[in-house]
Design an enzyme around this catalytic site. Structure first.
Site, PDB file in Angstrom:
ATOM      1  N   LYS A  16       0.818  -1.222   0.000  1.00  0.00           N
ATOM      2  CA  LYS A  16       0.000   0.000   0.000  1.00  0.00           C
ATOM      3  C   LYS A  16       0.853   1.273   0.000  1.00  0.00           C
ATOM      4  CE  LYS A  16      -2.215   0.272   3.887  1.00  0.00           C
ATOM      5  NZ  LYS A  16      -1.649   1.421   4.612  1.00  0.00           N
ATOM      6  N   ARG A  92      -9.103   3.645   9.898  1.00  0.00           N
ATOM      7  CA  ARG A  92      -8.788   2.280  10.294  1.00  0.00           C
ATOM      8  C   ARG A  92      -9.841   1.697  11.223  1.00  0.00           C
ATOM      9  NH1 ARG A  92      -2.987   2.425   9.621  1.00  0.00           N
ATOM     10  NH2 ARG A  92      -1.804   0.719  10.447  1.00  0.00           N
ATOM     11  N   ARG A 127       5.800 -11.220   3.742  1.00  0.00           N
ATOM     12  CA  ARG A 127       6.467  -9.979   3.309  1.00  0.00           C
ATOM     13  C   ARG A 127       6.938  -9.151   4.498  1.00  0.00           C
ATOM     14  NH1 ARG A 127       2.564  -7.277  -1.302  1.00  0.00           N
ATOM     15  NH2 ARG A 127       2.398  -9.063  -2.694  1.00  0.00           N
ATOM     16  N   ARG A 133      11.327  -4.424   9.702  1.00  0.00           N
ATOM     17  CA  ARG A 133      11.325  -3.099  10.320  1.00  0.00           C
ATOM     18  C   ARG A 133      11.339  -3.232  11.841  1.00  0.00           C
ATOM     19  NH1 ARG A 133       6.553   0.344   7.944  1.00  0.00           N
ATOM     20  NH2 ARG A 133       5.615  -0.171   9.942  1.00  0.00           N
ATOM     21  N   ARG A 144      -1.289  -6.549  14.613  1.00  0.00           N
ATOM     22  CA  ARG A 144      -1.766  -5.620  13.579  1.00  0.00           C
ATOM     23  C   ARG A 144      -2.716  -6.312  12.614  1.00  0.00           C
ATOM     24  NH1 ARG A 144       3.561  -4.225  12.377  1.00  0.00           N
ATOM     25  NH2 ARG A 144       4.341  -2.832  13.982  1.00  0.00           N
TER      26      ARG A 144
HETATM   27  P1  AMP Z   1       1.118   2.062   9.340  1.00  0.00           P
HETATM   28  O1  AMP Z   1       2.423   2.545   8.815  1.00  0.00           O
HETATM   29  O2  AMP Z   1      -0.065   2.638   8.641  1.00  0.00           O
HETATM   30  O3  AMP Z   1       1.054   0.561   9.415  1.00  0.00           O
HETATM   31  O4  AMP Z   1       1.020   2.577  10.847  1.00  0.00           O
HETATM   32  C1  AMP Z   1       1.959   2.203  11.831  1.00  0.00           C
HETATM   33  C2  AMP Z   1       1.334   2.279  13.205  1.00  0.00           C
HETATM   34  O5  AMP Z   1       0.875   3.618  13.465  1.00  0.00           O
HETATM   35  C3  AMP Z   1       0.106   1.415  13.388  1.00  0.00           C
HETATM   36  O6  AMP Z   1       0.426   0.095  13.744  1.00  0.00           O
HETATM   37  C4  AMP Z   1      -0.628   2.147  14.513  1.00  0.00           C
HETATM   38  O7  AMP Z   1      -0.016   1.906  15.770  1.00  0.00           O
HETATM   39  C5  AMP Z   1      -0.362   3.597  14.158  1.00  0.00           C
HETATM   40  N1  AMP Z   1      -1.418   4.142  13.262  1.00  0.00           N
HETATM   41  C6  AMP Z   1      -1.270   4.561  11.962  1.00  0.00           C
HETATM   42  N2  AMP Z   1      -2.427   4.993  11.454  1.00  0.00           N
HETATM   43  C7  AMP Z   1      -3.344   4.837  12.428  1.00  0.00           C
HETATM   44  C8  AMP Z   1      -4.746   5.074  12.506  1.00  0.00           C
HETATM   45  N3  AMP Z   1      -5.447   5.554  11.463  1.00  0.00           N
HETATM   46  N4  AMP Z   1      -5.363   4.805  13.691  1.00  0.00           N
HETATM   47  C9  AMP Z   1      -4.689   4.324  14.749  1.00  0.00           C
HETATM   48  N5  AMP Z   1      -3.377   4.058  14.735  1.00  0.00           N
HETATM   49  C10 AMP Z   1      -2.694   4.309  13.582  1.00  0.00           C
END
Ligand code: AMP
Length: 195
Positions: A16, A92, A127, A133, A144
């Protein structure tokens, strides 16, 4: 070209982020990645970053109020008014989806589409393990993905009910997936023009 307003959905590890970076160039729009914004805040050790860090490391979601506030502030900027947006990693949860609907209604700027980049759980797990990371521990990855199924997957129905959902197969070469995405988005934009 008029401003596009898009959401990209997909499990962590679906590609994504990579595709979003290409889409914002193709559609001359603003990439709003809540994960990137939070990681920047963590890196800069701002108050928000200090609050978010432990939550992110555990693979949990940052609170809806906090993230809705960050997104509302970002959507209110001039570049978004001019170029639209591609939201990546937001909404989300159902609460975030309702908040987004409220922000857009208030601004009088409806969304064009929500695109789900569809990659099966087994494939995204492989993946994510491979990319290694710092916040990708096996436990955090599992958490997640669980949260995605329980909190975010129901949003697919939410967008579908509003006639906004496009599902795109995320398996295969990056260029092929990108072509599928632009084909689906272009179709949406031309439908919008005709009405
Ligand atoms: P991502 O890079 O989108 O996977 O985001 C990394 C982490 O940031 C996630 O695992 C959450 O802890 C936090 N996060 C990102 N976007 C959101 C969202 N819309 N709502 C809540 N937590 C978020």
């Amino acid at each position: 070209m008029t401003a596009v307003r898009l959401v990209i959905l997909g499990r962590q590890g679906s590609g994504k982020g990579t595709q979003a970076s290409r889409l914002v160039v193709a559609y001359d729009t603003v990439h709003i990645s809540t994960g990137d914004m939070l990681r920047a805040a963590v890196g800069a050790e701002t108050e928000l970053g200090l609050q978010a860090r432990a939550v992110m490391d555990a693979g949990e979601l940052v609170g809806d109020d906090l993230i809705n506030g960050i997104v509302a502030e970002r959507l209110a900027q001039d570049d978004v008014a001019e170029h639209g947006f591609l939201l990546d990693g937001y909404p989300r949860t159902p609460d975030q989806a309702s908040a987004l609907e409220g922000f857009l209604a208030e601004a009088g700027t409806p969304m064009d589409a929500a695109v789900n980049l569809d990659v099966p759980v087994d494939e995204v797990t492989a993946r994510m393990v491979a990319r290694g990371r710092a916040d990708d521990t096996a436990e955090a990855i599992r958490r997640r993905l669980d949260l995605y199924e329980s909190e975010t997957a129901p949003l697919l129905a939410w967008f579908a009910e509003r006639g906004l959902l496009e599902v795109v197969d995320g398996l295969g070469a990056e260029d092929d997936v990108f072509t599928r995405l632009t084909t689906a988005i272009d179709r949406r934009l031309s439908v919008g023009d005709a009405s």
